[in-house]
Design a protein around this motif. Structure first.
Motif, PDB file in Angstrom:
ATOM      1  N   PHE A   1       0.777  -1.377   0.191  1.00  0.00           N
ATOM      2  CA  PHE A   1      -0.037  -0.052  -0.076  1.00  0.00           C
ATOM      3  C   PHE A   1       0.791   1.164   0.129  1.00  0.00           C
ATOM      4  N   ASN A   2       1.915   1.062  -0.761  1.00  0.00           N
ATOM      5  CA  ASN A   2       2.646   2.376  -0.568  1.00  0.00           C
ATOM      6  C   ASN A   2       2.101   3.349  -1.569  1.00  0.00           C
ATOM      7  N   ASP A   3       2.449   4.675  -1.221  1.00  0.00           N
ATOM      8  CA  ASP A   3       1.630   5.807  -1.911  1.00  0.00           C
ATOM      9  C   ASP A   3       1.858   5.783  -3.501  1.00  0.00           C
ATOM     10  N   ASP A   4       3.095   5.534  -4.244  1.00  0.00           N
ATOM     11  CA  ASP A   4       3.109   5.449  -5.347  1.00  0.00           C
ATOM     12  C   ASP A   4       2.097   4.577  -6.074  1.00  0.00           C
ATOM     13  N   PHE A   5       2.163   3.276  -5.663  1.00  0.00           N
ATOM     14  CA  PHE A   5       1.437   2.334  -5.802  1.00  0.00           C
ATOM     15  C   PHE A   5       0.043   2.526  -6.157  1.00  0.00           C
ATOM     16  N   ILE A   6      -0.720   3.313  -4.901  1.00  0.00           N
ATOM     17  CA  ILE A   6      -1.841   3.703  -4.928  1.00  0.00           C
ATOM     18  C   ILE A   6      -2.187   4.858  -5.725  1.00  0.00           C
ATOM     19  N   GLU A   7      -1.453   5.727  -6.009  1.00  0.00           N
ATOM     20  CA  GLU A   7      -1.565   6.777  -7.024  1.00  0.00           C
ATOM     21  C   GLU A   7      -1.590   6.209  -8.437  1.00  0.00           C
ATOM     22  N   THR A   8      -0.607   5.446  -8.760  1.00  0.00           N
ATOM     23  CA  THR A   8      -0.696   4.897 -10.139  1.00  0.00           C
ATOM     24  C   THR A   8      -1.829   4.093 -10.441  1.00  0.00           C
ATOM     25  N   ARG A   9      -2.051   3.237  -9.597  1.00  0.00           N
ATOM     26  CA  ARG A   9      -3.597   2.372  -9.725  1.00  0.00           C
ATOM     27  C   ARG A   9      -4.688   3.454  -9.960  1.00  0.00           C
ATOM     28  N   ARG A  10      -4.657   4.263  -8.845  1.00  0.00           N
ATOM     29  CA  ARG A  10      -5.951   5.422  -8.855  1.00  0.00           C
ATOM     30  C   ARG A  10      -5.954   5.829 -10.184  1.00  0.00           C
ATOM     31  N   ARG A  11      -4.778   6.443 -10.910  1.00  0.00           N
ATOM     32  CA  ARG A  11      -4.923   6.891 -12.288  1.00  0.00           C
ATOM     33  C   ARG A  11      -5.278   6.019 -13.492  1.00  0.00           C
ATOM     34  N   ALA A  12      -4.903   4.746 -13.183  1.00  0.00           N
ATOM     35  CA  ALA A  12      -5.350   3.783 -14.171  1.00  0.00           C
ATOM     36  C   ALA A  12      -6.949   3.295 -14.017  1.00  0.00           C
ATOM     37  N   LEU A  13      -7.276   3.169 -12.686  1.00  0.00           N
ATOM     38  CA  LEU A  13      -8.849   3.190 -12.576  1.00  0.00           C
ATOM     39  C   LEU A  13      -9.806   4.468 -13.393  1.00  0.00           C
ATOM     40  N   HIS A  14      -9.151   5.464 -12.677  1.00  0.00           N
ATOM     41  CA  HIS A  14      -9.897   6.661 -13.418  1.00  0.00           C
ATOM     42  C   HIS A  14      -9.840   6.479 -15.016  1.00  0.00           C
ATOM     43  N   ARG A  15      -8.767   5.937 -15.691  1.00  0.00           N
ATOM     44  CA  ARG A  15      -8.494   6.108 -17.116  1.00  0.00           C
ATOM     45  C   ARG A  15      -9.649   4.769 -17.650  1.00  0.00           C
ATOM     46  N   PHE A  16      -9.509   3.951 -16.732  1.00  0.00           N
ATOM     47  CA  PHE A  16     -10.452   2.646 -17.076  1.00  0.00           C
ATOM     48  C   PHE A  16     -11.993   3.252 -17.355  1.00  0.00           C
ATOM     49  N   LEU A  17     -12.375   3.698 -16.218  1.00  0.00           N
ATOM     50  CA  LEU A  17     -13.768   4.229 -16.096  1.00  0.00           C
ATOM     51  C   LEU A  17     -14.085   5.277 -17.271  1.00  0.00           C
ATOM     52  N   ASN A  18     -12.912   6.143 -17.863  1.00  0.00           N
ATOM     53  CA  ASN A  18     -13.347   6.830 -18.753  1.00  0.00           C
ATOM     54  C   ASN A  18     -13.505   6.284 -19.851  1.00  0.00           C
ATOM     55  N   LYS A  19     -12.553   5.448 -20.423  1.00  0.00           N
ATOM     56  CA  LYS A  19     -12.630   4.620 -21.368  1.00  0.00           C
ATOM     57  C   LYS A  19     -13.985   3.676 -21.608  1.00  0.00           C
ATOM     58  N   ILE A  20     -14.401   3.672 -20.497  1.00  0.00           N
ATOM     59  CA  ILE A  20     -15.915   2.828 -20.514  1.00  0.00           C
ATOM     60  C   ILE A  20     -16.875   3.843 -20.870  1.00  0.00           C
ATOM     61  N   SER A  21     -16.689   5.106 -20.224  1.00  0.00           N
ATOM     62  CA  SER A  21     -17.917   6.092 -20.458  1.00  0.00           C
ATOM     63  C   SER A  21     -17.655   6.720 -21.654  1.00  0.00           C
ATOM     64  N   GLU A  22     -16.638   6.514 -22.314  1.00  0.00           N
ATOM     65  CA  GLU A  22     -16.595   6.956 -23.886  1.00  0.00           C
ATOM     66  C   GLU A  22     -17.048   5.924 -24.886  1.00  0.00           C
ATOM     67  N   HIS A  23     -17.068   4.881 -24.616  1.00  0.00           N
ATOM     68  CA  HIS A  23     -17.556   3.737 -25.445  1.00  0.00           C
ATOM     69  C   HIS A  23     -19.100   3.814 -25.655  1.00  0.00           C
ATOM     70  N   PRO A  24     -19.241   3.841 -26.856  1.00  0.00           N
ATOM     71  CA  PRO A  24     -20.617   4.064 -27.305  1.00  0.00           C
ATOM     72  C   PRO A  24     -21.737   3.102 -26.839  1.00  0.00           C
ATOM     73  N   ILE A  25     -21.258   1.736 -26.801  1.00  0.00           N
ATOM     74  CA  ILE A  25     -21.948   0.849 -26.049  1.00  0.00           C
ATOM     75  C   ILE A  25     -21.848   0.445 -24.723  1.00  0.00           C
ATOM     76  N   LEU A  26     -20.736   0.372 -24.277  1.00  0.00           N
ATOM     77  CA  LEU A  26     -20.510  -0.141 -22.888  1.00  0.00           C
ATOM     78  C   LEU A  26     -21.012   1.166 -21.822  1.00  0.00           C
ATOM     79  N   SER A  27     -21.050   2.376 -22.396  1.00  0.00           N
ATOM     80  CA  SER A  27     -21.341   3.381 -21.360  1.00  0.00           C
ATOM     81  C   SER A  27     -22.770   3.273 -21.082  1.00  0.00           C
TER      82      SER A  27
END
Lengths: 433, 418
Positions: free
Chosen positions: B143-169
């Motif tokens: 649970f070090n800060d770097d790991f959490i931060e990079t994971r957070r960014r990736a999760l954010h990106r994931f949700l945004n990719k989904i929300s941009e998808h014409p069907i998945l969103s």
């Protein structure tokens, strides 16, 4: 010492030291506004491999260097006579330098380029036959000759002149000077360093300085080798981008062109490090020169210690002999002597013997006083002349090193500009994707 | 390459409840082009997407009606385990959402659940990968800060990719994920574990039997996917190697400075240039470190993300193949077996429809994905190239100012040393 009556001295030419693949601007060895007559243009033009039998009759390969000389007035007048030339190998340069060191112990004698490649980083081979090493050595040897030939004292030396002009017969001339006999024994010098009581403070400071200088320059050289290694790695790994981009571009339709051309720039980037590091070698060579100069400086300081020590010894010897005389004359024994002991034990010696001994002592004392006089002069002369040359050396060093640092900055700037160029180009390719 | 998230048989994936393994760290920097960190509030996301416009993005930006952010990671300690909860904030104008704003807390497993639901429902759509759970290297503290931060960014990106998808969103599961305060009841619904098991067993069986023939366009796609995966792995490796080499370079470079400084103290005339050198080296080291930081935050994660995408693509291709295989198997049964013709015919028709739908979905999504890949990687490369230029420009300035100070000091006639 130079014993020629003529005031012939050897000058240097500015251009001759700008030869060399690295295009160095190292023309700093010429003495500005010196009192030398510029008589000769000197350069070390080429290097060649030779084979021959060495001292123990074994076949060996070695490199010889071509020394070319031309009279300066001919050059000045625009005539272009063919240069006189002869071949010398490294060991002959070493011999010349050893002669100069012994003959002028008050001079900080310019160093030779290193005998073996040291402070190498992995790309450079440590092989003395490697063409890059030979080339850098050629430049270094030329630098040495130019420095010596522009030195206010050394340039007048006859042996130096023969070195440049007499291919055969030079060696005999050197040996004939008997310089090897005059060389101070290592042991003597070391002993002096430890036992001297009152060395001149300035010289001791100089000695300390030379130690420090040596330490810092060698540390820098070691660091440089490691940094060069690492930087090489960084640049070369980018070459992999070139390969991958190229392969990747084959499967992409829209991105293909952009990737392909970006890949080329990555290859160019990876390739550029070779020239960059080659240029940096020159900076390393300049540091090395002063690393070796530090040693030469220390040698002068050591010579001072030796002359001071010898003076102290001679003075001490004289004092003790005078004391012995006094004792003999007055009969009062202050110092221990075997004779004194035996006199006490076995009775006084006969007056004739005493006379004889006194006479001997007087002779020795006279000799001793001569010696002390000589040593005093020797020491004083050394101090005076050495100090002059040390000042000269200091000025030269400050100028040379400052310039070396400036050149280093120039190199860094050039490297940065190349980097900006390549990555801007790469960016353009990516934009077009 | 470490373990990836989506094997063809993802039932095993579903069993992973435990985050206690080594981790792979990657992050996609979704910061604004000017380098400032990405905004936390969804409403300011509008601006972000407008700024990142290129031609393809234009439509998305103009019609974007849902904004999602992932932030505020918080540690949760229970009797059994410790885990991180992320805050997920949604702002939307869509009518099928009851409210225009939602705030929920989700843990990594919840994201995993969402993704698997999406893949289940749309087996041949390309669902953006999640950051990996862990990698074998095991050097980073869980649970070090770097790991959490990079994971957070990736999760954010994931949700945004989904929300941009014409069907998945528009997926129900997506909506539930974004809105339900407690996800637990929803996670229990849907086809059970056993039926999923059944599905995948069939899938494996089918793939063992093999495909009769893959339609040309999918054969081409498969080849591309294999090559692309290859290239991405190489790019990823090369980039990580570069980062490593640069780190080692900076470490060595720093060694110069104390030596120059000490030498400067020894000298008189040369003190100033030597100290200048020491200072230049220090400054250049700093620039190099910043450069490395940028690489690690932008290019490395972007490439790594597409390594994972490549695996996703492979999985999608496999699923499509399986659907085709199932149809072919049933069809063969229809042709060979004399009994149950009617029942079989019905089943064949269903499977034929399913296959056609799967193929069309994939075809449609394929183009979208390619465009998106190009945009993402292009922007990462441009950013990396720009940063390189910036690094060299800064170092250039350092050395030029050194040069100026040296040339100014040495009183005239410096250039002409003859």
């Amino acid at each position: 010492m130079a014993d020629d009556g003529r005031e012939e001295s050897l000058g240097t030419d500015d251009d001759s030291d700008q030869t060399g693949a690295d295009g160095s601007l190292n023309n700093t060895m010429v003495e500005e506004g010196s009192t030398l007559m510029r008589r000769m243009e000197i350069c070390v033009a080429e290097a060649e491999k030779r084979s021959g039998k060495n001292a123990v009759s074994m076949q060996e390969t070695y490199t010889v260097y071509l020394i070319e000389t031309r009279p300066m007035d001919a050059v000045a007048e625009g005539r272009n006579p063919a240069p006189d030339c002869l071949w010398r190998r490294y060991s002959e340069f070493e011999l010349l330098r050893n002669y100069l060191i012994v003959t002028y112990p008050y001079i900080v004698v310019p160093p030779l380029p290193e005998k073996r490649a040291e402070f190498v980083w992995h790309k450079l081979s440590a092989d003395n036959m490697d063409p890059d090493f030979v080339e850098r050595r050629r430049v270094g040897l030329e630098n040495f000759l130019l420095r010596v030939a522009s030195h206010p004292v050394l340039s007048n030396d006859k042996i130096l002149y023969y070195f440049l002009t007499e291919e055969h017969g030079w060696k005999e001339a050197v040996y004939e000077t008997g310089f090897q006999a005059k060389a101070d024994s290592r042991l003597r010098a070391l002993s002096a360093t430890f036992r001297v009581r009152n060395p001149d403070k300035c010289f001791m400071e100089m000695k300390h300085y030379s130690d420090e200088l040596q330490s810092h320059t060698s540390q820098l050289l070691r660091t440089r080798a490691r940094v060069a290694d690492r930087l090489y790695g960084v640049y070369k790994v980018h070459g992999n981008y070139g390969r991958v981009f190229s392969e990747w571009s084959a499967i992409e339709k829209e991105m293909g062109d952009g990737l392909q051309s970006a890949g080329h720039h990555m290859d160019a980037y990876a390739a550029s490090i070779d020239d960059i590091l080659e240029e940096e070698e020159h900076y390393a060579d300049q540091l090395k020169e002063y690393l070796f100069y530090a040693e030469a400086l220390r040698a002068v300081c050591r010579k001072h210690e030796l002359t001071q020590f010898e003076l102290e010894m001679a003075s001490q010897d004289l004092i003790s002999k005078k004391q012995q005389r006094e004792e003999l004359a007055t009969g009062i024994v202050r110092t221990f002597s075997l004779k004194g002991m035996t006199n006490k034990l076995f009775g006084q010696e006969a007056p004739e013997q005493r006379e004889a001994r006194l006479k001997l002592l007087e002779d020795l004392i006279a000799e001793g006083e001569e010696t002390v006089k000589e040593k005093t002069i020797e020491r004083a002369e050394h101090v005076e002349k050495a100090w002059v040359d040390i000042q000269r050396f200091k000025e030269q060093k400050d100028k040379d090193l400052r310039e070396a640092l400036i050149n280093y900055a120039v190199m860094q700037i050039s490297m940065c500009k190349k980097g900006i160029q390549v990555w801007s180009n790469a960016k353009e390719c990516f934009l077009k994707m | 390459m470490s373990g990836h998230t989506v094997p063809a048989d993802f039932s095993e994936h579903m069993l992973d409840l435990d985050e206690d393994e080594d981790l792979e760290v990657f992050t996609k920097n979704t910061s604004l082009p000017d380098g400032s960190p990405m905004p936390n509030s969804p409403s300011s996301m509008v601006n972000q997407y407008r700024l990142e416009d290129d031609d393809e993005g234009q439509e998305v930006a103009n019609t974007k009606d849902i904004f999602v952010t992932v932030d505020h990671p918080e540690s949760q300690v229970t009797a059994i385990e410790t885990f991180i909860l992320y805050r997920v904030v949604t702002r939307t104008t869509r009518s099928d959402f009851d409210s225009s704003e939602y705030e929920v807390r989700r843990r990594y497993q919840d994201f995993v659940w969402l993704r698997s639901k999406l893949e289940e429902k749309h087996p041949t759509l390309i669902v953006h990968p999640l950051p990996e759970k862990f990698v074998m290297k095991g050097m980073v503290e869980r649970f070090n800060d770097d790991f959490i931060e990079t994971r957070r960014r990736a999760l954010h990106r994931f949700l945004n990719k989904i929300s941009e998808h014409p069907i998945l969103s528009y997926s129900q599961h997506f909506q539930v994920f974004l809105t339900a305060q407690d996800l637990a009841p929803h996670r229990k619904q849907g086809p059970g574990f056993l039926s999923r098991m059944g599905e995948t067993v069939r899938a494996v069986a089918n793939s063992v039997r093999g495909l009769k023939s893959r339609p040309e366009e999918f054969a081409v796609m498969q080849e591309y996917v294999d090559d692309f995966s290859n290239k991405m792995c190489c790019m990823d490796k090369v980039t990580q190697r570069i980062v490593k080499e640069q780190r080692e370079y900076v470490d060595e470079l720093k060694q110069y400075s104390p030596t120059y400084a000490r030498w400067g103290e020894l000298e008189e005339e040369l003190t100033e240039p030597l100290k200048g050198m020491a200072s230049c080296v220090v400054q250049c080291s700093k620039e190099a470190e910043e450069h490395i930081q940028h690489l690690s935050e932008v290019l490395v994660p972007a490439l790594h993300e597409y390594v994972l995408c490549a695996e996703t693509l492979k999985a999608v291709m496999r699923r499509r193949d399986n659907i085709q295989a199932e149809f072919e198997a049933k069809n063969e049964a229809l042709l060979t077996r004399k009994a149950e013709q009617e029942a079989l015919q019905e089943e064949v028709d269903v499977l034929a429809d399913r296959m056609e739908q799967a193929n069309n979905s994939l075809k449609g999504d394929w183009l979208r994905w390619q465009r998106s890949m190009k945009t993402d990687l292009r922007s990462a490369f441009i950013s990396a190239a720009e940063k390189n230029v910036e690094y060299y420009e800064k170092c250039l300035a350092v050395w030029e100012s050194f040069l100026v100070s040296q040339r100014a000091d040495s009183s005239g006639g410096q250039e002409d040393v003859a």
